[in-house]
Design a protein around this motif. Structure first.
Motif, PDB file in Angstrom:
ATOM      1  N   ASP C 115       0.454  -0.935  -0.326  1.00 38.80           N
ATOM      2  CA  ASP C 115       0.143  -0.411   0.049  1.00 38.80           C
ATOM      3  C   ASP C 115       0.483   1.390  -0.002  1.00 38.80           C
ATOM      4  O   ASP C 115       0.485   2.308  -0.462  1.00 38.80           O
ATOM      5  CB  ASP C 115      -1.186  -0.285   1.073  1.00 38.80           C
ATOM      6  N   SER C 116       2.078   0.864   0.104  1.00 40.97           N
ATOM      7  CA  SER C 116       3.121   2.549   0.600  1.00 40.97           C
ATOM      8  C   SER C 116       3.587   2.956  -0.753  1.00 40.97           C
ATOM      9  O   SER C 116       4.373   4.026  -0.682  1.00 40.97           O
ATOM     10  CB  SER C 116       4.025   2.319   1.949  1.00 40.97           C
ATOM     11  N   ALA C 117       3.984   1.504  -1.835  1.00 41.65           N
ATOM     12  CA  ALA C 117       4.207   2.087  -3.162  1.00 41.65           C
ATOM     13  C   ALA C 117       2.752   2.844  -4.350  1.00 41.65           C
ATOM     14  O   ALA C 117       2.323   2.316  -4.017  1.00 41.65           O
ATOM     15  CB  ALA C 117       4.452   0.485  -3.857  1.00 41.65           C
ATOM     16  N   THR C 118       3.674   3.833  -3.943  1.00 40.42           N
ATOM     17  CA  THR C 118       2.417   4.298  -5.159  1.00 40.42           C
ATOM     18  C   THR C 118       2.702   4.671  -6.765  1.00 40.42           C
ATOM     19  O   THR C 118       1.541   5.371  -7.354  1.00 40.42           O
ATOM     20  CB  THR C 118       2.032   5.957  -4.498  1.00 40.42           C
ATOM     21  N   PHE C 119       4.016   3.874  -6.869  1.00 43.47           N
ATOM     22  CA  PHE C 119       4.296   3.908  -8.208  1.00 43.47           C
ATOM     23  C   PHE C 119       5.509   2.975  -8.868  1.00 43.47           C
ATOM     24  O   PHE C 119       5.805   2.502  -7.959  1.00 43.47           O
ATOM     25  CB  PHE C 119       4.370   5.539  -9.208  1.00 43.47           C
ATOM     26  N   VAL C 120       5.126   3.041  -9.984  1.00 39.71           N
ATOM     27  CA  VAL C 120       6.988   2.126  -9.700  1.00 39.71           C
ATOM     28  C   VAL C 120       7.537   2.367 -11.366  1.00 39.71           C
ATOM     29  O   VAL C 120       7.210   3.379 -11.696  1.00 39.71           O
ATOM     30  CB  VAL C 120       6.669   0.240 -10.514  1.00 39.71           C
ATOM     31  N   GLU C 139      -4.239  -0.221 -11.107  1.00 36.25           N
ATOM     32  CA  GLU C 139      -4.278   1.117 -10.549  1.00 36.25           C
ATOM     33  C   GLU C 139      -3.362   1.562  -9.912  1.00 36.25           C
ATOM     34  O   GLU C 139      -3.358   2.431  -9.662  1.00 36.25           O
ATOM     35  CB  GLU C 139      -5.700   1.361 -10.030  1.00 36.25           C
ATOM     36  N   LYS C 140      -1.740   1.267 -10.767  1.00 35.00           N
ATOM     37  CA  LYS C 140      -0.538   2.489 -10.309  1.00 35.00           C
ATOM     38  C   LYS C 140       0.062   2.451 -11.452  1.00 35.00           C
ATOM     39  O   LYS C 140       0.375   2.182 -11.657  1.00 35.00           O
ATOM     40  CB  LYS C 140       0.128   1.311  -9.597  1.00 35.00           C
ATOM     41  N   PRO C 141       0.364   3.225 -11.017  1.00 29.17           N
ATOM     42  CA  PRO C 141       1.665   4.304 -12.199  1.00 29.17           C
ATOM     43  C   PRO C 141       2.547   3.802 -12.716  1.00 29.17           C
ATOM     44  O   PRO C 141       3.368   3.347 -11.626  1.00 29.17           O
ATOM     45  CB  PRO C 141       0.835   5.694 -12.261  1.00 29.17           C
ATOM     46  N   ILE C 142       2.886   3.908 -13.837  1.00 32.61           N
ATOM     47  CA  ILE C 142       4.762   3.249 -14.078  1.00 32.61           C
ATOM     48  C   ILE C 142       5.226   4.300 -14.951  1.00 32.61           C
ATOM     49  O   ILE C 142       5.004   4.729 -16.028  1.00 32.61           O
ATOM     50  CB  ILE C 142       4.650   2.176 -15.070  1.00 32.61           C
ATOM     51  N   LEU C 143       5.849   4.522 -14.330  1.00 29.27           N
ATOM     52  CA  LEU C 143       6.966   5.775 -14.429  1.00 29.27           C
ATOM     53  C   LEU C 143       8.687   5.166 -15.688  1.00 29.27           C
ATOM     54  O   LEU C 143       8.745   4.594 -14.632  1.00 29.27           O
ATOM     55  CB  LEU C 143       7.548   6.629 -13.258  1.00 29.27           C
ATOM     56  N   ILE C 354       0.889  11.617  -8.387  1.00 31.70           N
ATOM     57  CA  ILE C 354       1.732  11.119  -8.777  1.00 31.70           C
ATOM     58  C   ILE C 354       1.333  10.760 -10.019  1.00 31.70           C
ATOM     59  O   ILE C 354       1.919  11.801 -11.468  1.00 31.70           O
ATOM     60  CB  ILE C 354       2.551  10.179  -8.736  1.00 31.70           C
ATOM     61  N   ARG C 355      -0.291  10.041 -10.674  1.00 29.58           N
ATOM     62  CA  ARG C 355      -0.345  10.200 -12.111  1.00 29.58           C
ATOM     63  C   ARG C 355      -0.892  11.844 -13.011  1.00 29.58           C
ATOM     64  O   ARG C 355      -0.354  12.224 -13.989  1.00 29.58           O
ATOM     65  CB  ARG C 355      -1.606   9.445 -12.337  1.00 29.58           C
ATOM     66  N   GLU C 356      -1.402  12.391 -12.260  1.00 30.32           N
ATOM     67  CA  GLU C 356      -1.327  13.494 -12.598  1.00 30.32           C
ATOM     68  C   GLU C 356      -0.587  14.506 -12.913  1.00 30.32           C
ATOM     69  O   GLU C 356      -0.505  14.783 -13.575  1.00 30.32           O
ATOM     70  CB  GLU C 356      -2.904  14.974 -11.170  1.00 30.32           C
ATOM     71  N   ALA C 357       1.235  14.956 -11.880  1.00 30.89           N
ATOM     72  CA  ALA C 357       1.555  15.141 -11.938  1.00 30.89           C
ATOM     73  C   ALA C 357       2.710  14.739 -13.276  1.00 30.89           C
ATOM     74  O   ALA C 357       3.195  15.533 -14.276  1.00 30.89           O
ATOM     75  CB  ALA C 357       2.618  15.200 -10.532  1.00 30.89           C
ATOM     76  N   ALA C 358       2.537  13.457 -13.858  1.00 28.68           N
ATOM     77  CA  ALA C 358       3.329  12.406 -15.297  1.00 28.68           C
ATOM     78  C   ALA C 358       2.373  13.651 -15.855  1.00 28.68           C
ATOM     79  O   ALA C 358       2.878  14.041 -16.542  1.00 28.68           O
ATOM     80  CB  ALA C 358       3.060  11.373 -14.898  1.00 28.68           C
ATOM     81  N   LEU C 359       1.125  13.325 -15.731  1.00 27.59           N
ATOM     82  CA  LEU C 359       0.298  13.986 -17.327  1.00 27.59           C
ATOM     83  C   LEU C 359       0.874  14.892 -17.309  1.00 27.59           C
ATOM     84  O   LEU C 359       0.055  15.888 -18.466  1.00 27.59           O
ATOM     85  CB  LEU C 359      -1.218  13.387 -16.792  1.00 27.59           C
ATOM     86  N   GLY C 360       0.735  16.351 -16.220  1.00 28.57           N
ATOM     87  CA  GLY C 360       0.193  17.523 -16.441  1.00 28.57           C
ATOM     88  C   GLY C 360       2.376  18.134 -16.744  1.00 28.57           C
ATOM     89  O   GLY C 360       2.894  18.496 -17.082  1.00 28.57           O
TER      90      GLY C 360
END
Lengths: 258, 723, 418
Positions: C115-120, C139-143, C354-360
């Motif tokens: 749960d504490s991992a919010t992306f990979v 449903e976690k984003p991949i960067l 994090i997703r939004e930050a990436a998208l933006g």
């Protein structure tokens, strides 16, 4: 007293963990032809194998020309001790030619195979033929020729007559005698054809079920032919024959009743 | 027409490599009766040595056991920290070497490898049946490859060409000169080998020993020494091919190891006997591949199905089948026994216990263990496939994972693309795999042992190349998708919800589904073992002629074996597809098949419970996970150890871990029982049945002392020979 | 019988000793989880709670990218030494995978279930199929995933800093057609779905310009690439474009072309800029398409990165280290944006933020182009960066030949249909 080439004492040998030959003591001297007789399964081939190193030795000792052959020896060192073993199936390589087979004779540094052709002129014409295409007699000649090229101190031949027409082996057998006489090699002959073997031999041993049951001069055994037949049937038959020294029947005859 | 000649000429590069490797394969076989699957790996390894010496002046040391490290570790358990010297991964030997010295160093290593292969592995195995030798050879291949990966990672390396590379104009096309030099070298080597074998005493001795080892021994020929020298020669030959050809192929751990497959094909056509045939066929394969490749590019009417890669191999298989060749036997006594297919029975209570235990793990254990258990069970299903075809029936099949892949592909086409419901989709997918499996089984009707292994390997490559890669009728993405399976609205895929458990992936629902499928397969194979069909398979394995004489229908039993095995492989494939959800066909490649084979053999190829041990060795399975938790993650060492274990297993315990475990447990148990009996003053020393049952080893019987022989002497009654 | 039993135990003992030796030897590196270095950095400079950066890289197998992992680690170490993210150090939590997809799945599941991992941060993961499946379900984003193939670019929730195969091949082709003015072009691509697709599209481009394409596919497992190049009928073509999917292919390809004395322009993908190939001299004069400026003399980002690698133990630059480095910078930029959006509270940095930050995020990218925008154009959602540029190798320096191309990816959609 001619030199003792082969001395075997209380030898036991066999395959995997079963002793086929249980207690054999025998010897062969230079210039002697010794026949090793016995029914099927008696252990004759095993004995030869134990001497030449392809059969495992369980006990006893083998001594060749004064050298004790170590129990755990590599089979291929047979060449070093001047022992030539022509096995039951002749030991030829069918995919190789006659010449190539001859070249493989042990201790043949020069690679000169002429002597074999002198001994067996019939082979000369077959020089480049594959050994597998030869007739039985020709194969036997090849096997013997190769064995003799090695100038053996001890020549062992297993069932030379096997599969050969009488005419042919009657021709080949005396060779064995000739070899012993001329080269002074010791010859150990395993044969089913008792009479033929005894005709050429000086002495003979008879094996039965892995034991040595009879031994003596060839001439004596030829005369007392029935002893050999009994030996083929087993030690019990011999026990009942008063002519056999040391048998219970002989003791009975000596001191009947008591 | 001229262009076609040009195209074939361009195939010289690959052709020469295949021919060079084939030459070494034939040499090895003629000298020792071994089909060396690791021959290409020797070439690769030597080339890395060469590269390392020339670039850095370093000599890599393969991972070796270090007793000092063990002492360190043991002391560490007691809290004592010591630092004892390690074996260094590389030995720095001054500045980078000049290429002649490096060449000598690399070839010396190659020769040494050949010698070690002979002395440590194949000499002890010389009386064993072909299965052991194939397995050992595959193990060596995996080990060598993994050793390079451990030492060199995967940084691309360039090998300076030793041969001149300028283009030569021939027949209107430009071919780099090194191909011709290499061709000349190979032809010279072939001529030399031919002459050696035909004319020299050494060659005649080798041929003699190859025909009949016992007769050769009688003539004072040491088959062992002859084999050793030939192995060294073969190693050096491999090294030479690798180093000279490196500029053509590039240097990486996988290339040469895989080029062995066409080389094996060429050697097979030559019956592993004729040097010239092997070389010409190798060159022909290279030429043929090039021809097909260019034809595919230049002639649009040729269907684009990777003909060039797969066809030569398939042609070889067909040719071998048509000729019905069997590798020439060596006249040596085959004393070794096949892995024993121990009789088995279903023990309902024990099984129920294990099922409940596994279910508990699949529901409540931490997710890492749940996934590991799932991986183990799926691996076990694949292992069951090999147990049926290799363990019970004696056919070495190196194509099982490719068959699994076919099923996985079909499943995604049927279930996701065409919407077929469960269980129709997976069953049909497995049946398609079965069809392919039976086709692969047809060569088994005429070919056995290492030859069959080669053909199945080629078949696996053909499947990978024709079906998994192309745009052919298996068209589309190489990435496939499979939705979670469901029945009557209940989902049981890895992401499906489940009422118990921690709510993480993988879902217990999927785990239980896999457990269910495995149990079905497990029970089915036990029943097979107990059935008449199973007995017939074993009979065929032991002695085909005798079985046929006894009335066993050879054809139908063999095909049944392949059919059942492929169905199991297909089930394994569908489960794998469900497990990943989205997967790439590349995961069902040839190397994977070799790994599955290796693990299955390690676990126990002929016992049904061996499948579980095998399954636990797969990547990310219970065995590997437990090891990682107890000691450390294996990472790159896993393949190395798998290869090593495989070799050790063939040498020491061909029945695999399963029987080893059973026997050692009984032995330890017997030890305790003995201790207990001694402690309680029980004089009884007889072994209970449960100890004796795991094959008692034959005991050494000493010869008995007989009575002395009778002697005949006409004149006297004098006794001779004491009593 | 005893001898065999003894032999067995001896064998087991030897293997055990081997295992232990493997453990203690340095390159065996006990862990697939490597947090040691970042922990030390955390205590020395940045003292606030660390921000976890779960990462996956394939390092244990025949196909391995250890250098790329080292590059990312070095950059994070440097960043932490500079004070981290507002005093929070980045905790580089790397899970290494092997060739088998199971190990990738295992790494992915560890992150999905945590749960504490919010992306990979996905560095080099060839088994991307299973990674995407697990992450999509969680449903976690991949960067910063390195684009391997078309499915990669089609993934939603994957934010890639690397342009990947299609934009780069297109850039190379456009340079050839427009800047070099060539018309008869040989296109060499690998024989798989990706390569063929690329080849088809590039051929289409050439025809648009009235040129004659020769598409050549090579099988990566083939022993000799020479027939492939010769099939192109080298006399008739004006130049060759070589787009490998696998780094190893550069060696044999460059060797083959050199031996054919092909003296017309050769253009290649960035995989062939690896140091080994530069050193070999076989790619001298080649023109490369690159997605980063890491190799370009004089670029500020390059100088900075080289200095970082020197100090923090980075790998030799070249090859795929470039996109991996750019990816690390991208992750840092995204995290900084997310942090700000979270009101400087690291516990509030959820998946969504994090997703939004990436998208933006619109650039500029360190080592990359100025123009950058996620998400990519439909349907290539993950393709945030469609810019590449062209350099030429002379000796051992790469000279910039042109500006950044911004590739229009709409026509790619047509490729998917047919």
């Amino acid at each position: 007293m001619s030199e003792r080439v082969l001395t075997i004492e209380e030898m036991a040998a066999g395959y995997d963990n079963v002793a086929v030959v249980r207690d054999v003591t025998m010897h062969v001297d230079r210039g002697e032809v010794v026949a090793l007789l016995g029914p099927n399964g008696a252990g004759k081939t095993t004995t030869l194998g134990a001497i030449s190193g392809i059969v495992r030795l369980f006990g006893g000792s083998i001594n060749i020309l004064g050298q004790d052959v170590p129990k755990l020896r590599s089979a291929y060192l047979v060449g070093q001790w001047g022992v030539v073993h022509v096995p039951e199936k002749r030991g030829l390589f069918f995919q190789l030619t006659v010449e190539e087979n001859l070249k493989l004779a042990p201790r043949l540094e020069s690679g000169n195979t002429d002597e074999a052709y002198e001994l067996f002129p019939a082979l000369k014409a077959l020089r480049n033929r594959m050994a597998g295409t030869l007739s039985g007699g020709e194969q036997q000649m090849l096997a013997l020729g190769r064995g003799l090229l090695a100038q053996p101190d001890l020549l062992m031949v297993d069932e030379m007559s096997l599969g050969l027409a009488p005419v042919i082996y009657e021709e080949l057998m005396p060779l064995v005698r000739k070899v012993a006489d001329e080269t002074n090699a010791a010859v150990l002959l395993v044969e089913q054809h008792t009479d033929l073997a005894l005709a050429q031999a000086d002495r003979a041993y008879v094996l039965s079920h892995g034991d040595l049951v009879l031994q003596g001069k060839a001439s004596d055994l030829l005369r007392d032919r029935h002893l050999i037949d009994e030996a083929y049937l087993g030690a019990e038959a011999l026990d009942q024959d008063p002519a056999v020294a040391g048998s219970p029947a002989a003791d009975e005859a000596e001191a009947p009743g008591e | 027409m001229e262009t076609y000649l040009q195209f074939m000429l361009l195939g010289l590069g690959s052709g020469v490599i295949f021919a060079g490797l084939a030459l070494g394969l034939v040499l090895t076989y003629r000298a020792s009766g071994v089909v060396n699957f690791a021959h290409g790996a020797i070439a690769m390894y030597s080339t890395y040595i060469f590269s390392s010496l020339v670039d850095d002046g370093q000599y890599p040391i393969p991972p070796l056991p270090n007793l000092l490290s063990m002492i360190e570790a043991v002391l560490g358990w007691f809290g004592i920290q010591v630092d004892l010297p390690d074996i260094p991964p590389f030995v720095q030997l001054g500045d980078p070497w000049s290429w002649p010295m490096a060449l000598i160093g690399a070839l010396a290593t190659a020769g040494l490898l050949g010698f070690l292969f002979h002395y440590l592995v194949f000499r002890p195995l010389r009386y064993q049946p072909p299965l052991s030798k194939v397995v050992a050879s595959v193990g060596l291949m995996l080990m060598l490859q993994a050793a390079i990966v451990v030492r060199f990672s995967n940084r691309p390396r360039n090998v300076a060409g030793l041969l001149p590379q300028d283009g030569v104009d021939v027949l209107g096309t430009t071919v780099p000169a090194d191909r011709f030099y290499l061709l000349a070298a190979i032809l010279v080597a072939t001529a030399l080998l031919y002459l050696v074998f035909q004319r020299t005493k050494f060659g005649i001795k080798t041929r003699a020993a190859a025909e009949n080892e016992q007769f050769a021994t009688l003539l004072g020929i040491s088959a062992d020494r002859i084999a050793a020298v030939n192995w060294i020669l073969a190693g050096i030959l491999a090294g030479l091919v690798g180093i000279l050809a490196a500029p053509i192929t590039g240097l990486n751990p996988l290339n040469m190891t895989l080029f062995i497959i066409p080389a094996l094909g060429a050697a097979l056509v030559a019956r592993f006997q004729s040097f010239w045939i092997a070389v010409w066929v190798g060159l022909a394969i290279g030429a043929g591949q090039s021809l097909l490749q260019i034809m595919e590019i230049r002639l649009p009417w040729i269907p684009d199905i990777n003909l060039s890669q797969g066809l030569p191999l398939v042609v070889i298989a067909v040719a071998m089948m048509a000729r019905g060749q069997v590798l020439p036997s060596r006249g040596a006594i085959e004393r070794g026994r096949l892995p024993m297919a121990l009789p088995t029975r279903i023990r309902p209570r024990l099984m129920t216990f294990w099922i409940l235990f596994a279910a508990a793990i699949l529901i409540w254990a931490p997710f890492v263990w749940r996934q590991a258990t799932i991986n183990t069970l799926i691996g076990a299903v694949l292992a069951l496939s090999l147990i049926v075809v290799t363990g019970f029936s004696g056919h070495i099949s190196l194509a099982q994972l490719s068959l699994a892949g076919i099923a996985a592909f079909m499943l995604s086409s049927l279930a996701t693309d065409a919407g077929w419901p469960f269980p129709l989709a997976p069953i049909f997918a497995a049946l398609v795999a079965t069809g392919f499996g039976i086709v692969i089984g047809v060569p088994a009707l005429r070919v056995r042992g290492a030859s069959l292994a080669i053909i199945t390997l080629a078949a696996g490559v053909a499947i990978e190349v024709f079906l998994f890669k192309s745009d052919g009728w298996f068209a589309g993405d190489s990435t496939r998708h499979v939705a979670d399976p469901s029945l009557f609205g209940i989902e049981f895929g890895p992401n499906s919800p489940f009422f118990f458990g921690d709510g993480k992936v993988p879902s217990p629902a999927f785990g239980l589904f896999v457990l269910f499928m495995f149990t079905l397969a497990f029970v089915a194979v036990i029943r097979l073992r107990q059935s008449m069909l199973g007995e017939q398979m074993l009979a065929l394995r032991a002695n085909e002629r005798a079985a046929a004489a006894a009335g066993v229908n050879v054809t139908s039993i063999k095909l049944a074996a392949f059919g059942i095995a492929s169905f199991l492989a297909g089930i394994g494939g569908t489960l794998t597809a469900y497990k990943f959800g989205t997967f790439n066909m590349a995961s069902f490649g040839v190397l994977g098949s070799l790994s599955v084979f290796a693990f299955s053999y390690l676990g126990g190829i002929a016992t049904v419970s061996g499948s579980l041990y095998a399954g636990s060795l797969f990547p990310e399975s219970i065995g590997t996970l437990a090891f990682e938790k107890l000691f450390f993650p294996l990472g790159r060492y896993e393949a190395y150890l798998a290869g090593l274990f495989l070799i050790v297993t063939t040498l020491v315990q061909p029945e695999g871990i399963d029987v080893f475990d059973r026997r050692e447990r009984r032995r330890i148990g017997w030890g305790f029982v003995l201790l207990w009996r001694k402690a309680t003053g029980n004089p009884d020393r007889t072994k209970p049945d449960w100890v004796e049952r795991i094959y008692p080893e034959p005991k050494h019987k000493k010869g008995m002392r007989p009575s002395p022989p009778a002697t005949v002497d006409a004149a006297t009654t004098h006794e001779d020979g004491g009593s | 019988m005893k001898k065999i039993a003894q032999l067995r135990w001896l064998a087991i003992l030897a293997v055990f000793a081997l295992l232990v030796a493997a453990c203690s030897s340095s390159d065996g590196d006990g862990g697939s989880e490597d947090t040691s270095a970042s922990e030390t950095t955390a205590t020395t400079v940045a003292a606030k709670d660390p921000i976890r950066v779960p990462a996956i890289n394939q390092e244990d197998g025949v196909t391995a990218f250890p250098d790329e992992g080292l590059a990312v680690k070095a950059i994070f170490d440097w960043y932490n030494a500079q004070g981290g993210l507002d005093g929070h150090p980045l905790e580089f939590d790397l899970c290494t995978a092997g060739d088998d997809p199971e190990s990738t799945q295992s790494c992915a599941q560890a992150i999905a279930n945590d749960d504490s991992a919010t992306f990979v941060h996905s560095i080099m993961v060839p088994n991307s199929a299973t990674l995407f499946d697990v992450m999509a379900n969680a449903e976690k984003p991949i960067l910063a995933h390195n684009q391997f193939d078309i499915p990669d670019a089609l993934q939603p929730d994957v934010y890639a800093s690397d342009p990947g195969l299609l934009p780069m091949a297109t850039t190379l082709m456009l340079y050839t057609l427009e800047d070099l003015g060539l018309r008869n072009i040989g296109v060499v691509v690998s024989d798989d779905e990706v390569g063929r697709g690329t080849g088809d599209f590039l051929g289409f481009l050439v025809e648009e310009y009235g040129g004659t394409p020769t598409i050549i596919t090579y099988d990566a497992s083939v022993a000799d690439l020479l027939p492939v190049f010769s099939a192109a009928d080298l006399d008739a073509i004006d130049g060759i474009i070589f787009v490998p999917t696998s780094v190893e292919d550069c060696g044999p390809a460059s060797q083959a072309l050199k031996s054919l004395s092909f003296d017309k322009p050769i253009l290649g993908g960035d995989a062939c800029t690896a140091q080994t190939y530069v050193d070999s001299g076989n790619v001298d004069g080649w023109i490369f398409v690159v997605g980063t400026t890491l190799l370009i003399d004089g670029d500020a980002g390059r100088d900075q990165t080289i200095a970082i690698f020197d100090e923090y133990g980075g790998p030799p630059i070249g090859g795929l280290v470039a996109p991996a480095s750019m990816g690390a910078y991208f992750v840092i930029d995204v995290l900084e944006a997310a942090y700000e959006a979270a009101g400087n509270d690291i516990t509030a940095m959820t998946e969504d933020l994090i997703r939004e930050a990436a998208l933006g995020y619109t650039g500029p990218l360190t080592l990359g182009p100025e123009v950058f925008g996620c998400p990519g154009v439909d349907p290539f959602v993950g393709l945030c960066n469609t810019s590449a540029t062209v350099v030429q190798l002379e000796g051992d320096t790469f000279n910039l030949l042109t500006d950044w191309y911004v590739v229009d990816v709409e026509p790619y959609a047509a490729l998917l249909e047919g």
